[in-house]
Write a protein that holds these residues in place. Structure first.
Motif, PDB file in Angstrom:
ATOM      1  N   ILE A 181       0.820  -1.225   0.000  1.00 48.29           N
ATOM      2  CA  ILE A 181       0.000   0.000   0.000  1.00 48.29           C
ATOM      3  C   ILE A 181       0.849   1.268   0.000  1.00 48.29           C
ATOM      4  N   LYS A 182       2.158   1.102  -0.083  1.00 49.75           N
ATOM      5  CA  LYS A 182       3.055   2.251   0.053  1.00 49.75           C
ATOM      6  C   LYS A 182       2.761   3.349  -0.960  1.00 49.75           C
ATOM      7  N   GLY A 183       2.559   2.978  -2.220  1.00 50.71           N
ATOM      8  CA  GLY A 183       2.303   3.974  -3.257  1.00 50.71           C
ATOM      9  C   GLY A 183       1.061   4.787  -2.978  1.00 50.71           C
ATOM     10  N   ASP A 184      -0.025   4.114  -2.609  1.00 49.96           N
ATOM     11  CA  ASP A 184      -1.276   4.814  -2.306  1.00 49.96           C
ATOM     12  C   ASP A 184      -1.165   5.611  -1.011  1.00 49.96           C
ATOM     13  N   PHE A 185      -0.435   5.073  -0.039  1.00 47.73           N
ATOM     14  CA  PHE A 185      -0.303   5.717   1.264  1.00 47.73           C
ATOM     15  C   PHE A 185       0.355   7.085   1.136  1.00 47.73           C
ATOM     16  N   TYR A 186       1.442   7.153   0.376  1.00 44.58           N
ATOM     17  CA  TYR A 186       2.206   8.397   0.284  1.00 44.58           C
ATOM     18  C   TYR A 186       1.454   9.507  -0.463  1.00 44.58           C
ATOM     19  N   LYS A 187       0.416   9.164  -1.194  1.00 46.56           N
ATOM     20  CA  LYS A 187      -0.367  10.185  -1.875  1.00 46.56           C
ATOM     21  C   LYS A 187      -1.030  11.135  -0.877  1.00 46.56           C
ATOM     22  N   TYR A 188      -1.204  10.657   0.348  1.00 46.89           N
ATOM     23  CA  TYR A 188      -1.951  11.424   1.342  1.00 46.89           C
ATOM     24  C   TYR A 188      -1.061  11.906   2.497  1.00 46.89           C
ATOM     25  N   VAL A 189       0.249  11.848   2.336  1.00 46.49           N
ATOM     26  CA  VAL A 189       1.170  12.243   3.402  1.00 46.49           C
ATOM     27  C   VAL A 189       1.765  13.614   3.096  1.00 46.49           C
ATOM     28  N   ILE A 190       1.746  14.500   4.080  1.00 45.00           N
ATOM     29  CA  ILE A 190       2.388  15.807   3.965  1.00 45.00           C
ATOM     30  C   ILE A 190       3.366  15.968   5.137  1.00 45.00           C
ATOM     31  N   THR A 191       4.271  16.953   5.040  1.00 47.63           N
ATOM     32  CA  THR A 191       5.240  17.234   6.091  1.00 47.63           C
ATOM     33  C   THR A 191       5.035  18.648   6.611  1.00 47.63           C
ATOM     34  N   VAL A 192       4.976  18.785   7.948  1.00 47.61           N
ATOM     35  CA  VAL A 192       4.778  20.102   8.563  1.00 47.61           C
ATOM     36  C   VAL A 192       5.762  20.271   9.714  1.00 47.61           C
ATOM     37  N   PHE A 193       5.979  21.521  10.136  1.00 48.91           N
ATOM     38  CA  PHE A 193       6.810  21.784  11.300  1.00 48.91           C
ATOM     39  C   PHE A 193       6.133  21.226  12.550  1.00 48.91           C
ATOM     40  N   ARG A 194       6.946  20.570  13.407  1.00 55.16           N
ATOM     41  CA  ARG A 194       6.383  19.953  14.612  1.00 55.16           C
ATOM     42  C   ARG A 194       5.702  20.994  15.515  1.00 55.16           C
ATOM     43  N   ASN A 195       6.308  22.178  15.630  1.00 57.44           N
ATOM     44  CA  ASN A 195       5.738  23.172  16.541  1.00 57.44           C
ATOM     45  C   ASN A 195       4.454  23.802  15.994  1.00 57.44           C
ATOM     46  N   LYS A 196       4.106  23.516  14.739  1.00 50.13           N
ATOM     47  CA  LYS A 196       2.853  24.000  14.164  1.00 50.13           C
ATOM     48  C   LYS A 196       1.785  22.912  14.143  1.00 50.13           C
ATOM     49  N   CYS A 197       2.194  21.689  14.510  1.00 52.40           N
ATOM     50  CA  CYS A 197       1.299  20.544  14.372  1.00 52.40           C
ATOM     51  C   CYS A 197       0.360  20.428  15.566  1.00 52.40           C
ATOM     52  N   LYS A 198      -0.943  20.263  15.307  1.00 52.48           N
ATOM     53  CA  LYS A 198      -1.941  20.129  16.367  1.00 52.48           C
ATOM     54  C   LYS A 198      -2.207  18.669  16.719  1.00 52.48           C
ATOM     55  N   GLU A 199      -1.868  17.762  15.812  1.00 48.80           N
ATOM     56  CA  GLU A 199      -2.233  16.362  15.969  1.00 48.80           C
ATOM     57  C   GLU A 199      -1.214  15.583  16.808  1.00 48.80           C
ATOM     58  N   ASN A 200      -1.681  14.525  17.454  1.00 52.66           N
ATOM     59  CA  ASN A 200      -0.786  13.610  18.142  1.00 52.66           C
ATOM     60  C   ASN A 200      -0.058  12.744  17.123  1.00 52.66           C
ATOM     61  N   ILE A 201       1.193  12.399  17.448  1.00 56.53           N
ATOM     62  CA  ILE A 201       1.986  11.552  16.565  1.00 56.53           C
ATOM     63  C   ILE A 201       1.945  10.120  17.082  1.00 56.53           C
ATOM     64  N   GLU A 202       1.422   9.229  16.271  1.00 57.40           N
ATOM     65  CA  GLU A 202       1.317   7.819  16.645  1.00 57.40           C
ATOM     66  C   GLU A 202       1.871   6.970  15.519  1.00 57.40           C
ATOM     67  N   TYR A 203       2.593   5.900  15.882  1.00 55.29           N
ATOM     68  CA  TYR A 203       3.269   5.066  14.890  1.00 55.29           C
ATOM     69  C   TYR A 203       4.256   5.875  14.064  1.00 55.29           C
TER      70      TYR A 203
END
Length: 233
Positions: A181-203
């Motif tokens: 599923i790697k190809g499909d998975f990466y279509k929906y991945v973005i990178t943001v600064f940690r100090n701007k991130c509101k979400e919890n990081i899991e896995y």
């Protein structure tokens, strides 16, 4: 000391490599990356005293079966590349420095490329996002995290498969499933600064569900940071 009529013995750290204006008859130094050796060699006959040829001797200082250079130059690739190009050479003339340096940097490029690429491929292959963020940063000072954006129904299916496959105990089966599923998975991945991130990081990766999209992600402008007026792409 520079204009002293007496012979002097200078014992120095690597600091002497950095353009120190002294002229020595003989330089004896421990093994080091070749570019550092070349810098040290620049202290021998620095003032080009006629027909006199300076001498540079390379030794390998050892203590308790451990080469001391490894305490200073932690990256074995640099030392190994140096040893490879100096192997079986007893005398090296100044006119050989250029070709020797070219060999050294070719060796480094080959070894570094293979070493780093293999590590990166393995991490990507296993979707080890946390390790990728830690070990492979284009700009070290920028602390960033990756987020999976559940932008549509297809993204929802991919995320559910990802969570399901992570629970597989057999590492080889888990790796094969994640890779599928790697190809499909990466279509929906973005990178943001940690100090701007509101979400919890899991896995090792953050997750934005489809129910959070209106407050978190804009299809035209990208991720909405903690500051409502600020947009991060």
């Amino acid at each position: 000391m520079k204009h002293s009529k007496y012979k002097n013995i200078v014992i120095s750290t690597q600091m002497v490599e950095a353009g120190v204006d002294i002229d020595m008859d003989i330089v004896i130094r421990d093994i080091a990356p070749l570019d550092s050796i070349n810098q040290s060699a620049g202290r021998s006959n620095r003032e080009n005293r006629g027909q006199y040829l300076g001498e540079v001797h390379i030794v390998k200082v050892k203590n308790n079966n451990q080469y001391l250079a490894k305490y200073v130059y932690r990256d074995d690739i640099l030392l190994q590349a140096t040893e490879n190009v100096l192997k079986e050479k007893t005398i090296i003339l100044e006119e050989d420095y250029k070709s020797l340096s070219d060999m050294y940097f070719r060796e480094l490029k080959k070894n570094l490329s293979n070493n780093e690429s293999n590590k990166l491929k393995e991490l990507i292959y296993n979707l080890e996002f946390e390790d990728i963020c830690k070990k492979f940063k284009l700009i070290e000072e920028q602390d960033k995290v990756q987020l999976f954006i559940e932008a549509d129904d297809e993204a929802c299916k991919v995320w559910n498969k990802y969570k399901e496959y992570l629970k597989i105990e057999d590492p080889f089966t888990r790796r094969d499933k994640l890779d599928s599923i790697k190809g499909d998975f990466y279509k929906y991945v973005i990178t943001v600064f940690r100090n701007k991130c509101k979400e919890n990081i899991e896995y090792g990766i953050g997750y934005v569900s489809k129910y959070q999209l209106s407050n978190t992600y804009d299809e035209e402008f990208g991720y909405k940071s903690k500051e409502e007026e600020c947009i991060i792409f």
